[in-house]
Every structure is written in C-alpha cells, then in structure tokens.
Design a protein around this motif. Structure first.
Motif, PDB file in Angstrom:
ATOM      1  N   TRP A  81     -12.535  24.773  27.172  1.00 34.43           N
ATOM      2  CA  TRP A  81     -12.792  24.424  25.777  1.00 34.43           C
ATOM      3  C   TRP A  81     -11.644  23.578  25.236  1.00 34.43           C
ATOM      4  O   TRP A  81     -10.484  23.915  25.436  1.00 34.43           O
ATOM      5  N   MET A  82     -12.011  22.492  24.570  1.00 38.30           N
ATOM      6  CA  MET A  82     -11.001  21.555  24.065  1.00 38.30           C
ATOM      7  C   MET A  82     -11.233  21.273  22.585  1.00 38.30           C
ATOM      8  O   MET A  82     -12.367  21.313  22.114  1.00 38.30           O
ATOM      9  N   ILE A  83     -10.151  20.929  21.907  1.00 37.15           N
ATOM     10  CA  ILE A  83     -10.257  20.500  20.509  1.00 37.15           C
ATOM     11  C   ILE A  83     -10.733  19.052  20.499  1.00 37.15           C
ATOM     12  O   ILE A  83     -10.264  18.226  21.294  1.00 37.15           O
ATOM     13  N   ASP A  84     -11.657  18.750  19.628  1.00 35.82           N
ATOM     14  CA  ASP A  84     -12.118  17.364  19.476  1.00 35.82           C
ATOM     15  C   ASP A  84     -11.174  16.675  18.474  1.00 35.82           C
ATOM     16  O   ASP A  84     -11.385  16.702  17.260  1.00 35.82           O
ATOM     17  N   PHE A  85     -10.119  16.088  19.020  1.00 37.97           N
ATOM     18  CA  PHE A  85      -9.077  15.532  18.143  1.00 37.97           C
ATOM     19  C   PHE A  85      -9.584  14.369  17.290  1.00 37.97           C
ATOM     20  O   PHE A  85      -9.126  14.174  16.165  1.00 37.97           O
ATOM     21  N   ASP A  86     -10.532  13.602  17.844  1.00 43.77           N
ATOM     22  CA  ASP A  86     -11.065  12.494  17.036  1.00 43.77           C
ATOM     23  C   ASP A  86     -11.777  13.039  15.806  1.00 43.77           C
ATOM     24  O   ASP A  86     -11.599  12.558  14.688  1.00 43.77           O
ATOM     25  N   ASP A  87     -12.577  14.076  16.049  1.00 46.54           N
ATOM     26  CA  ASP A  87     -13.314  14.654  14.927  1.00 46.54           C
ATOM     27  C   ASP A  87     -12.360  15.321  13.936  1.00 46.54           C
ATOM     28  O   ASP A  87     -12.545  15.229  12.716  1.00 46.54           O
ATOM     29  N   LEU A  88     -11.317  15.966  14.469  1.00 38.96           N
ATOM     30  CA  LEU A  88     -10.345  16.615  13.588  1.00 38.96           C
ATOM     31  C   LEU A  88      -9.680  15.571  12.692  1.00 38.96           C
ATOM     32  O   LEU A  88      -9.521  15.757  11.482  1.00 38.96           O
ATOM     33  N   GLU A  89      -9.335  14.440  13.300  1.00 34.82           N
ATOM     34  CA  GLU A  89      -8.691  13.394  12.494  1.00 34.82           C
ATOM     35  C   GLU A  89      -9.655  12.860  11.439  1.00 34.82           C
ATOM     36  O   GLU A  89      -9.269  12.617  10.291  1.00 34.82           O
ATOM     37  N   THR A  90     -10.921  12.706  11.837  1.00 33.34           N
ATOM     38  CA  THR A  90     -11.915  12.239  10.858  1.00 33.34           C
ATOM     39  C   THR A  90     -11.974  13.199   9.672  1.00 33.34           C
ATOM     40  O   THR A  90     -11.954  12.784   8.511  1.00 33.34           O
ATOM     41  N   ALA A  91     -12.013  14.494   9.985  1.00 33.81           N
ATOM     42  CA  ALA A  91     -12.101  15.494   8.907  1.00 33.81           C
ATOM     43  C   ALA A  91     -10.900  15.376   7.969  1.00 33.81           C
ATOM     44  O   ALA A  91     -11.037  15.437   6.745  1.00 33.81           O
ATOM     45  N   LEU A  92      -9.724  15.183   8.560  1.00 38.91           N
ATOM     46  CA  LEU A  92      -8.516  15.113   7.737  1.00 38.91           C
ATOM     47  C   LEU A  92      -8.475  13.800   6.953  1.00 38.91           C
ATOM     48  O   LEU A  92      -8.097  13.772   5.777  1.00 38.91           O
ATOM     49  N   ARG A  93      -8.899  12.735   7.621  1.00 40.24           N
ATOM     50  CA  ARG A  93      -8.929  11.438   6.927  1.00 40.24           C
ATOM     51  C   ARG A  93      -9.884  11.500   5.738  1.00 40.24           C
ATOM     52  O   ARG A  93      -9.644  10.916   4.682  1.00 40.24           O
ATOM     53  N   GLU A  94     -10.952  12.270   5.918  1.00 39.76           N
ATOM     54  CA  GLU A  94     -11.928  12.376   4.828  1.00 39.76           C
ATOM     55  C   GLU A  94     -11.479  13.341   3.725  1.00 39.76           C
ATOM     56  O   GLU A  94     -12.217  13.578   2.778  1.00 39.76           O
ATOM     57  N   GLY A  95     -10.296  13.931   3.912  1.00 37.17           N
ATOM     58  CA  GLY A  95      -9.724  14.680   2.794  1.00 37.17           C
ATOM     59  C   GLY A  95      -9.599  16.186   2.960  1.00 37.17           C
ATOM     60  O   GLY A  95      -9.252  16.875   1.992  1.00 37.17           O
ATOM     61  N   ALA A  96      -9.892  16.726   4.151  1.00 40.66           N
ATOM     62  CA  ALA A  96      -9.753  18.182   4.324  1.00 40.66           C
ATOM     63  C   ALA A  96      -8.312  18.583   3.995  1.00 40.66           C
ATOM     64  O   ALA A  96      -7.358  17.908   4.380  1.00 40.66           O
ATOM     65  N   ARG A  97      -8.148  19.710   3.296  1.00 45.28           N
ATOM     66  CA  ARG A  97      -6.831  20.105   2.803  1.00 45.28           C
ATOM     67  C   ARG A  97      -6.100  21.062   3.751  1.00 45.28           C
ATOM     68  O   ARG A  97      -4.904  21.305   3.608  1.00 45.28           O
ATOM     69  N   ALA A  98      -6.849  21.638   4.680  1.00 53.19           N
ATOM     70  CA  ALA A  98      -6.206  22.615   5.571  1.00 53.19           C
ATOM     71  C   ALA A  98      -6.988  22.729   6.875  1.00 53.19           C
ATOM     72  O   ALA A  98      -8.177  22.427   6.923  1.00 53.19           O
ATOM     73  N   VAL A  99      -6.265  23.146   7.910  1.00 56.31           N
ATOM     74  CA  VAL A  99      -6.903  23.453   9.198  1.00 56.31           C
ATOM     75  C   VAL A  99      -6.607  24.917   9.496  1.00 56.31           C
ATOM     76  O   VAL A  99      -5.452  25.356   9.435  1.00 56.31           O
ATOM     77  N   LEU A 100      -7.669  25.662   9.812  1.00 55.60           N
ATOM     78  CA  LEU A 100      -7.511  27.074  10.194  1.00 55.60           C
ATOM     79  C   LEU A 100      -7.632  27.158  11.695  1.00 55.60           C
ATOM     80  O   LEU A 100      -8.690  26.889  12.253  1.00 55.60           O
ATOM     81  N   LEU A 101      -6.556  27.572  12.328  1.00 53.66           N
ATOM     82  CA  LEU A 101      -6.572  27.670  13.798  1.00 53.66           C
ATOM     83  C   LEU A 101      -6.637  29.124  14.223  1.00 53.66           C
ATOM     84  O   LEU A 101      -6.026  29.992  13.594  1.00 53.66           O
ATOM     85  N   CYS A 102      -7.313  29.385  15.316  1.00 49.60           N
ATOM     86  CA  CYS A 102      -7.267  30.707  15.912  1.00 49.60           C
ATOM     87  C   CYS A 102      -6.487  30.526  17.216  1.00 49.60           C
ATOM     88  O   CYS A 102      -6.952  29.845  18.131  1.00 49.60           O
ATOM     89  N   ASN A 103      -5.298  31.103  17.283  1.00 47.66           N
ATOM     90  CA  ASN A 103      -4.335  30.753  18.322  1.00 47.66           C
ATOM     91  C   ASN A 103      -3.710  32.009  18.937  1.00 47.66           C
ATOM     92  O   ASN A 103      -2.809  32.577  18.343  1.00 47.66           O
ATOM     93  N   PRO A 104      -4.235  32.500  20.099  1.00 48.23           N
ATOM     94  CA  PRO A 104      -5.325  31.987  20.933  1.00 48.23           C
ATOM     95  C   PRO A 104      -6.687  32.142  20.239  1.00 48.23           C
ATOM     96  O   PRO A 104      -6.796  32.879  19.262  1.00 48.23           O
ATOM     97  N   HIS A 105      -7.673  31.472  20.827  1.00 43.65           N
ATOM     98  CA  HIS A 105      -8.945  31.328  20.133  1.00 43.65           C
ATOM     99  C   HIS A 105      -9.950  32.419  20.493  1.00 43.65           C
ATOM    100  O   HIS A 105     -10.380  32.531  21.637  1.00 43.65           O
ATOM    101  N   ASN A 106     -10.323  33.167  19.470  1.00 40.32           N
ATOM    102  CA  ASN A 106     -11.416  34.126  19.576  1.00 40.32           C
ATOM    103  C   ASN A 106     -12.653  33.413  19.031  1.00 40.32           C
ATOM    104  O   ASN A 106     -12.634  32.999  17.871  1.00 40.32           O
ATOM    105  N   PRO A 107     -13.723  33.167  19.785  1.00 37.81           N
ATOM    106  CA  PRO A 107     -14.107  33.892  20.992  1.00 37.81           C
ATOM    107  C   PRO A 107     -13.945  33.167  22.321  1.00 37.81           C
ATOM    108  O   PRO A 107     -14.269  33.769  23.347  1.00 37.81           O
ATOM    109  N   VAL A 108     -13.476  31.917  22.377  1.00 42.30           N
ATOM    110  CA  VAL A 108     -13.582  31.226  23.678  1.00 42.30           C
ATOM    111  C   VAL A 108     -12.441  31.558  24.637  1.00 42.30           C
ATOM    112  O   VAL A 108     -12.459  31.154  25.791  1.00 42.30           O
ATOM    113  N   GLY A 109     -11.424  32.295  24.145  1.00 38.92           N
ATOM    114  CA  GLY A 109     -10.375  32.775  25.041  1.00 38.92           C
ATOM    115  C   GLY A 109      -9.326  31.738  25.418  1.00 38.92           C
ATOM    116  O   GLY A 109      -8.534  31.971  26.335  1.00 38.92           O
ATOM    117  N   ARG A 110      -9.309  30.601  24.703  1.00 41.33           N
ATOM    118  CA  ARG A 110      -8.309  29.564  25.021  1.00 41.33           C
ATOM    119  C   ARG A 110      -6.943  29.931  24.448  1.00 41.33           C
ATOM    120  O   ARG A 110      -6.824  30.303  23.281  1.00 41.33           O
TER     121      ARG A 110
END
Ligand SMILES: Cc1ncc(COP(=O)(O)O)c(C=O)c1O
Length: 388
Positions: free
Chosen positions: A146-175
């Motif tokens: 499982w990978m983060i879609d960095f292009d999409d993440l950047e798009t979201a931030l460019r469009e004005g998202a104010r925060a990113v919520l990370l699950c670190n490590p990630h539940n449920p994919v176990g990364r």
C-alpha cells in the motif's frame, strides 16, 4: 511454550471483544477477531504497580506526577530514537479524543481535511464533528504494498485542505510508513501550510524488520498521539499522550481540550502507562516475535490452502488486512458468510470506508491456537460453499 500461547481467559469479564459477541455478530460462539485489543495479560510490572496502588485504598483527585512525562520522553528516545522535550508532552484520555481535539484546534468549520483511505472509522467522525469536510485520498494497492498517492495528496493540499490526518502505522492496511514517505508528506504539508496530525497509537507494534518513525522526528510542527494502551493491552484504563513540540499548536490543542470540559485523568491509566514504559520493553519484544510468528502462520496457510484470499504484508499493528474480493460476495454477504458459515467475528472492511469493501480485518493478538482454528474453520466453510 510462550506466555502468549497461554493467553488469558476473558469471557465473563465484561470484555467487549468476547462478551459482546451476541450483540455484535448475532452469535456468541464466533471466534472473536475484531476490536483492537489483545487476549494477553499486561506485563507483570504493570499489574504489580496497579495492585500496589490499589492497596493504598484512597483514590481521591490526583495531580500530575512528573515521572509520568519523563517515562514518555525516555520511551520515545529508547524505543523510537526521538528527542521529545518534557514540555511537548500532554496527556489525554484517548487517542481518538486527541484526534478530535486536534482537528478542531487547527481548522475551522468548512475546511477540508485529508484522510488516507481506507482508515480507522473514527478518523471520519473526527473531521465531520469539527464541521470540516473529508477529503479522501485513497491509498494505492500496488505490487509493492500500500502506497500514498502523493500526486493526489498534493492536489488536495493545493486545493486548500487545512490538515492531513495520518495513521502511522496505518490501521487497517498494516503499513509502517518509511521515514522517506513521512518526509514527503511533511514537505507537502509545509509547502501548502497545512497541519500534520498523526495517530501513532500502533507505533510500538512494529514487527521485526520494520521501524516506525514518529512524524515529530521529521516535522517539529506535527502533532503525534501515542499510547501504551494498544501496546500493552490497557485500553480500558483510558490514558494516552500527545506529543506537540510547537508551542502555538500545543496551546491551541490545550485550549480546545479545556473547552471540552475534560478534566482530571485516570490515576490507574497514568500509573499503568508509566510502569509499561519503564519496565515493559522485554515483554513487548517477546510479544512482537510472537505476533510475527502468527503473521507468518496466516500468510503460509492462505498461500498454501486458500490462495483466493490475499493478505497485505503486515509491518505494524496486529491487524491483518485480508483481500477477499475474489470470493465474489457483496460486503454484507461476505460478513454474514464469515459469521454464519465460518463462525468468525472479524471487522468488516467497510468500517474503514468504501475502499474497504471486500476486505476483512483479522486481529491476530490472541493465542495462536485461536488463529489456527479460525483458519481451519474458514477453509472448511469456503470448501463447503464451493468458494475455493
Ligand atoms: C488507529 C487507532 N487509533 C485510535 C484507537 C483508539 O484509541 P483510544 O482508545 O485511545 O481512543 C484505535 C483502536 O483500535 C486505533 O486502531
């Protein structure tokens, strides 16, 4: 034989996982492999500290004990090689409480907040209950995991998202996210001036070969929420820590915390956390080896006998993410089949968002014989139904 093979009998202790089976699954005889706690007793030094304190007999209001914060600081250094200042540590009853407080503290109603999906259900309500808008950024299911879609993440931030919520490590994919991945997320949040908030409740549950990195090690403006409750099976004691190095962010978090009228902390929760951090490391090392053995058992069972089910590589947490889409069942039918025909009480992938449809989450933190029996029952049910 390991202490984890013995486990602890939990039925009749008002335990959610075992004693609520009828209410949750409609049957009280499913093997419970759902809610994220463990069928293991906490380390002996933790139990001892609680008994000693209980014997004192007076449980009136208690103040802060500086040793509680020092234990967190030492744990983060020794276990995760992160330097945390004592000032940066706050306590909170739970990590979900902290997530909710943090989202409200860094956003205003109507703001978009990014969640990497599928993800632990309360992430969604943390965003919605702050009046914010969920911006989903689905993880990519690649041959390398499982990978983060960095292009999409950047798009979201460019469009004005104010925060990113990370699950670190990630539940449920176990990364377990790598340091490089976290640095990329951090660089993006900095570039677009968004807050980085990480739920690190599973951070200590790094399986052999994987090393978790705290977001606070790559970004001093990030907020990380940790807890001994998941690591040492103390969830009902309700105690966790927030690591917020940036004083302004910490002030915003503290103000939002106070606004909610949360006050006082659970004496036993604080005490258990300290004892676990100070004396629980050998127990944890043994636990991680044991969990890894169970992970290997499930992977080889599925590869040899049920290749129609594909497990994601479990790097952190004790929650295996099983892709059952090839069985061709609708999500509700899949969950029903597993309960009624296989006698298994797992968490349905849909709890983690629509991206989880067709997946099931298997909690392996139980004596291995329970997982072995679960795999046998699964194979029998699938064979009987002509599904494998
Ligand atoms: C990712 C994640 N965060 C938070 C929690 C719950 O934390 P708490 O009980 O401290 O609110 C869980 C429990 O399963 C979890 O998996």
């Amino acid at each position: 034989m390991s202490q984890f093979d013995v486990g602890v009998r939990r039925e009749g202790t008002h335990c959610l996982k075992w004693d609520e089976r009828k209410a949750v699954f409609g049957r009280e005889d499913v093997i419970p492999l759902w809610v994220a706690d463990m069928d293991f007793a906490a380390p002996e030094p933790v139990v001892r500290a609680l008994i000693e304190r209980a014997q004192h007999g007076a449980f009136g209001y208690s103040g802060h004990d500086p040793r509680d914060v020092q234990a967190v600081v030492r744990w983060m250094k020794q276990r995760h090689n992160v330097d945390v200042a004592e000032d940066a540590v706050l306590f909170s009853p739970g990590v979900v409480d902290s997530l909710r407080i943090a989202v409200a503290a860094v956003s205003k109603p109507g703001d978009a907040v990014v969640v990497l999906t599928p993800v632990y259900g309360p992430f969604y309500s943390a965003v919605e209950d702050a009046g914010c808008v969920i911006r989903r950024s689905p993880l990519l299911d690649t041959p390398n995991g499982w990978m983060i879609d960095f292009d999409d993440l950047e798009t979201a931030l460019r469009e004005g998202a104010r925060a990113v919520l990370l699950c670190n490590p990630h539940n449920p994919v176990g990364r377990v996210w790598t340091r490089e991945e976290l640095e990329r997320v951090s660089a993006l949040t900095r570039r677009w001036n968004a807050a980085l908030i990480a739920d690190e409740i599973h951070a200590d549950l790094e399986l052999p070969g994987f090393k978790n990195t705290s977001v606070t090690a790559v970004n001093p403006d990030a907020m990380a929420f940790i807890s001994a409750t998941k690591t040492f099976n103390l969830a009902a004691l309700r105690h966790s820590s927030a690591i917020i190095p940036n004083p302004e962010r910490r002030k915003a978090f503290q103000e939002e915390y106070n606004r909610r009228g949360i006050n006082g902390l659970n004496l036993f929760g604080a005490l258990a956390q300290r004892a676990a951090y100070e004396e629980g490391a050998p127990w944890l090392d043994e636990l991680l080896e044991y969990l890894d053995g169970t992970r290997r058992f499930v992977e080889s069972f599925l590869a040899e006998r049920l290749p129609v089910i594909r497990p994601s590589r479990l790097m952190g947490t004790y929650l295996m993410w099983l892709d059952m889409r090839k069985l061709g069942l609708e999500p509700d039918d899949l969950a029903r089949f597993l309960v009624e025909k296989a006698g298994l009480g797992m968490t349905s992938g849909s709890f983690f968002g629509p991206e989880g449809a067709g997946f099931m989450r298997l909690n392996i933190a139980t004596p291995r014989r329970n997982v072995e029996r679960a795999m046998e029952q699964l194979e029998t049910a699938l064979k009987d139904a002509g599904l494998c």
